[in-house]
Design an enzyme around this catalytic site. Structure first.
Site, PDB file in Angstrom:
ATOM      1  N   SER A  40      38.755  24.045 106.145  1.00  0.00           N
ATOM      2  CA  SER A  40      39.100  22.626 105.604  1.00  0.00           C
ATOM      3  C   SER A  40      37.951  21.786 104.904  1.00  0.00           C
ATOM      4  O   SER A  40      36.905  21.986 104.791  1.00  0.00           O
ATOM      5  CB  SER A  40      39.443  21.765 106.753  1.00  0.00           C
ATOM      6  OG  SER A  40      39.391  20.530 106.755  1.00  0.00           O
TER       7      SER A  40
ATOM      8  N   TYR B  89      35.837  18.343 114.801  1.00  0.00           N
ATOM      9  CA  TYR B  89      36.810  19.304 114.161  1.00  0.00           C
ATOM     10  C   TYR B  89      35.976  19.999 113.006  1.00  0.00           C
ATOM     11  O   TYR B  89      36.277  21.088 112.614  1.00  0.00           O
ATOM     12  CB  TYR B  89      37.791  18.467 113.817  1.00  0.00           C
ATOM     13  CG  TYR B  89      38.642  19.120 112.679  1.00  0.00           C
ATOM     14  CD1 TYR B  89      38.876  18.751 111.297  1.00  0.00           C
ATOM     15  CD2 TYR B  89      39.777  20.317 113.174  1.00  0.00           C
ATOM     16  CE1 TYR B  89      39.565  19.386 110.543  1.00  0.00           C
ATOM     17  CE2 TYR B  89      40.416  20.822 112.341  1.00  0.00           C
ATOM     18  CZ  TYR B  89      40.265  20.640 110.907  1.00  0.00           C
ATOM     19  OH  TYR B  89      41.090  21.545 109.854  1.00  0.00           O
TER      20      TYR B  89
ATOM     21  N   LYS C 253      35.081  23.787 112.266  1.00  0.00           N
ATOM     22  CA  LYS C 253      35.603  24.675 111.033  1.00  0.00           C
ATOM     23  C   LYS C 253      34.411  25.160 110.369  1.00  0.00           C
ATOM     24  O   LYS C 253      34.447  26.401 109.840  1.00  0.00           O
ATOM     25  CB  LYS C 253      36.537  23.752 109.992  1.00  0.00           C
ATOM     26  CG  LYS C 253      37.821  23.210 110.672  1.00  0.00           C
ATOM     27  CD  LYS C 253      38.644  24.205 111.322  1.00  0.00           C
ATOM     28  CE  LYS C 253      39.484  24.697 110.321  1.00  0.00           C
ATOM     29  NZ  LYS C 253      40.586  25.726 110.950  1.00  0.00           N
TER      30      LYS C 253
END
Ligand code: WQD
Length: 331
Positions: free
Chosen positions: A128, A152, A156
């Site tokens: 991402s 988050y 990733k």
């Protein structure tokens, strides 16, 4: 490994973790239409079986069902893994960092450990733009420093490192695709049903007759609202097929690729695009900035075009129109 596909390639068996998700469903359909064997592994916490009807679906968590994971890899003679399974709500990751590290990092470790015991040849990882964190107002290329600003984004990036280091140790191929803002839909069945991102939020607000909240109108951008790089989910699915072929052909041994259109679209410009698509006003009000938001995140997507020959073909109108059509239809 099977015989030739309809697109002149050799059919391979791919395991899609998170394959019943919004993006996974689009990737599964594109791989299947290209003649590949697709096996879905999904814990169905947010995935929908209807998205992958007709495909082998193993309901399992990477974290808690290692035996079913190993069974999936061996029973289906999996050649390559497309690893999409992850929790991806930024605000939730701030509230529940351990859960996000467990699901996104420990889940990746469990997957790679099981894959090492099977004859898996390559891993394609769903990463991402969140790994970059706050970027300047220029285009972001893959060499831009990675400084994620949310748990988050950290998970990733950590999973990218795991995929790379494991492949180097195992002598297998790997690639990470860094998605920018994915939106749109092929149809209602595959549509994004999680209302966490701008476009679904706008469509729901229209349904409810509510104002859209624009998070900040005083950003250092042309119209004062945040700028993002929106890419159609079907173009994203095509990028996965392109990467799978390159990994399978041996043309790609290792690589990290931005997947975006390279065109910045502000929140206000997105609202205007929705207004054009639906043919009615989109009422909004400017509210306070959202903590953690960067002003602008736009991809430099030259590498994937140069090295893999992929670029996005669908524009903002395609993205908005397809999302609206899918939203308006019952799933
Ligand atoms: C888009 C823009 C908001 C809602 C996140 C993840 C990223 C990726 C995509 C997974 C922002 C503005 C939004 C609203 C608004 N996900 N906005 N009002 O934050 O760019 O990226 O989702 O990989 O990793 O970080 O996406 O859709 O939340 O917001 O003004 O009601 O719309 O400020 O500028 P974001 P988003």
């Amino acid at each position: 490994m099977g015989g030739p596909t309809g697109e002149g390639k050799t059919s391979v068996t791919c395991l899609l973790t998170g394959g019943a998700g919004y993006i996974g469903g689009h990737v599964a359909r594109r791989l299947q239409r290209a003649g590949h064997e697709v096996v879905i592994l999904d814990d169905l916490s947010t995935g929908l079986p209807a998205r992958v009807a007709g495909l082998p679906l193993i309901e399992a968590s990477l974290v808690t069902d290692p035996d079913r994971l190993r069974q999936a890899l061996t029973e289906h003679a999996v050649h390559g893994i497309v690893h999409l399974a992850a929790k991806k709500a930024v605000p939730e990751s701030v509230e529940r960092p351990l859960y996000y590290y467990e699901q996104n990092v420990q889940g990746t470790i469990a997957l790679l450990q099981a894959a090492a015991k099977a004859d898996v040849r390559w891993t394609l990882y769903s990463s991402s733009a969140a790994v970059y964190g706050s970027t300047g107002d220029g285009l972001v290329d893959e060499d831009h420093p990675t400084a994620p600003t949310s748990p988050y984004g950290e998970t990733k990036l950590a999973a990218e490192w795991l995929v790379r280091r494991n492949a180097e140790a195992q002598g297998t191929a790997w690639a990470s695709l860094r998605y920018f803002n994915v939106a749109g839909a092929a149809d209602a069945i595959l549509a994004d049903r999680g209302v966490f991102n701008l476009l679904p939020i706008v469509l729901r607000a229209l349904d409810r007759g509510e104002d859209i909240e624009v998070f900040g109108g005083d950003w250092p951008t042309p119209d004062g609202s945040c700028v993002r790089d929106y890419v159609h989910v079907e173009d994203l699915a095509e990028a996965h097929l392109t990467a799978v072929h390159a990994l399978e052909d041996g043309r790609l041994a290792a690589g990290i690729f931005n997947v975006g259109r390279g065109e910045g679209v502000s929140v206000l410009a997105m609202l205007a695009a929705v207004e054009r698509a639906v043919g009615s006003p989109v009422p909004y009000r400017i509210v306070a900035r959202r903590p953690g938001d960067p002003a602008s995140v736009v991809a430099d997507a030259a590498r994937i075009q140069r090295e893999l020959g992929w670029r996005a073909h669908r524009d903002l109108a395609d993205i908005v129109h397809s999302a609206w059509q899918a939203w308006a239809q019952p799933a």
